[in-house]
Design a protein around this motif. Sequence first.
Motif, short mmCIF file in Angstrom:
data_model
loop_
_atom_site.label_atom_id
_atom_site.label_comp_id
_atom_site.label_asym_id
_atom_site.label_seq_id
_atom_site.Cartn_x
_atom_site.Cartn_y
_atom_site.Cartn_z
N UNK A 83 0.83 -1.21 0.00
CA UNK A 83 0.00 0.00 0.00
C UNK A 83 0.87 1.26 0.00
N UNK A 84 1.87 1.31 0.88
CA UNK A 84 2.73 2.49 0.97
C UNK A 84 3.49 2.71 -0.34
N UNK A 85 3.95 1.63 -0.94
CA UNK A 85 4.70 1.75 -2.19
C UNK A 85 3.83 2.27 -3.32
N UNK A 86 2.56 1.82 -3.38
CA UNK A 86 1.67 2.32 -4.44
C UNK A 86 1.38 3.81 -4.25
N UNK A 87 1.24 4.23 -3.00
CA UNK A 87 1.02 5.66 -2.73
C UNK A 87 2.23 6.48 -3.18
N UNK A 88 3.42 5.97 -2.88
CA UNK A 88 4.64 6.69 -3.27
C UNK A 88 4.78 6.76 -4.78
N UNK A 89 4.46 5.67 -5.47
CA UNK A 89 4.57 5.66 -6.93
C UNK A 89 3.58 6.65 -7.54
N UNK A 90 2.38 6.72 -6.99
CA UNK A 90 1.40 7.70 -7.48
C UNK A 90 1.91 9.12 -7.28
N UNK A 91 2.54 9.37 -6.14
CA UNK A 91 3.07 10.70 -5.87
C UNK A 91 4.14 11.08 -6.88
N UNK A 92 5.02 10.12 -7.21
CA UNK A 92 6.07 10.37 -8.19
C UNK A 92 5.47 10.68 -9.56
#
Length: 331
Positions: free
Chosen positions: A283-292
């Motif tokens: 979940x955290x990784x998908x949020x970070x990728x969306x932010x990028x």
Amino acid sequence: MLWSKNKLDNMQSVDTNHQLDSAQTTENLAEHQAQLTEIFPKLEQYLDQLNQVVLDKPEQIKLAVCCLLAEGHLLFEDIPGLGKTTLAHALATLSGLHYQRIQFTNDLLPSDILGSNIFHPEKSQFEFNQGAIFSQILLADEINRSSPKTQSALLEAMEEGMVSIEGVRHQLPQPFWVIATQNPLQQSGTYPLPESQLDRFLIRLSMGYPSAEAERALLRGEDRRKLLDQIDPVLSQDDVLRLQALREQVILSDAILDYLQRLTAWTRSKVTGLSTRGLLALKRATQAYALIQGRGYVIHEDVQAVFPSVVAHRIHLSEQDLKQALLTIEL
């Protein structure tokens, strides 16, 4: 990587498949996008500088930056000489955070990493001498060349952001990020990381061989190690903490949560499934990728981009198997 004005203008648009649940959520997204737009040029410059240091590896670089934004640790696994340590140094230098490097060897002791209490006769007392781990970024080079006892010394630090020395707990600086490299297990002098240690890494990456064009550019260009000496920090500690806070606010719709749970259920139908901690890491990784990508909300493509690298080292399946699973599991 260049971020066009159109991309920034479109960051507030929401796909019809990911409609927001309430007016309050829509308002929160608008506020989040306004904050993201303000700091986005620095994130763009950070990624662009990394791509200039390490050529032809844009996806690996994005996933590496995901770890920083998601407050997770990063593990590079590949044969020596493919740019693992170069990228690790670039990530640390450009982030503007204090970092230290440890070369792991078979005679490295836990106290070399954590520190130890040293007796001072003139004061008639012990004083704690901090080890290299007391930095914001720790570059752990060839981590699997040290003994399991030394490897395990990192466990508490990676999970809780603190270390215990003789019953006394010491808080580590924040943010705290471990970037580790390891060599393939078939190479001599290596010790496999235990599963509990692997699980502490948010993402495991392989650099792979460069393309012919990138390798020709390396042959003709300047030594990457000299280039590292010439770059200046792009971000600051405040910038990193702000980006991490923005990552926490990235929205996951019910459709995305359903997709994450279906993927997790698929892994659990195999020999060893993804744990709850692994699901939260995903979940955290998908949020970070969306932010990028410049978005305040997650889409299915974000999940698919990070899924193999987040999950493969946690369960007994290859990244290729996981990529195949993404093709068969319905959105």
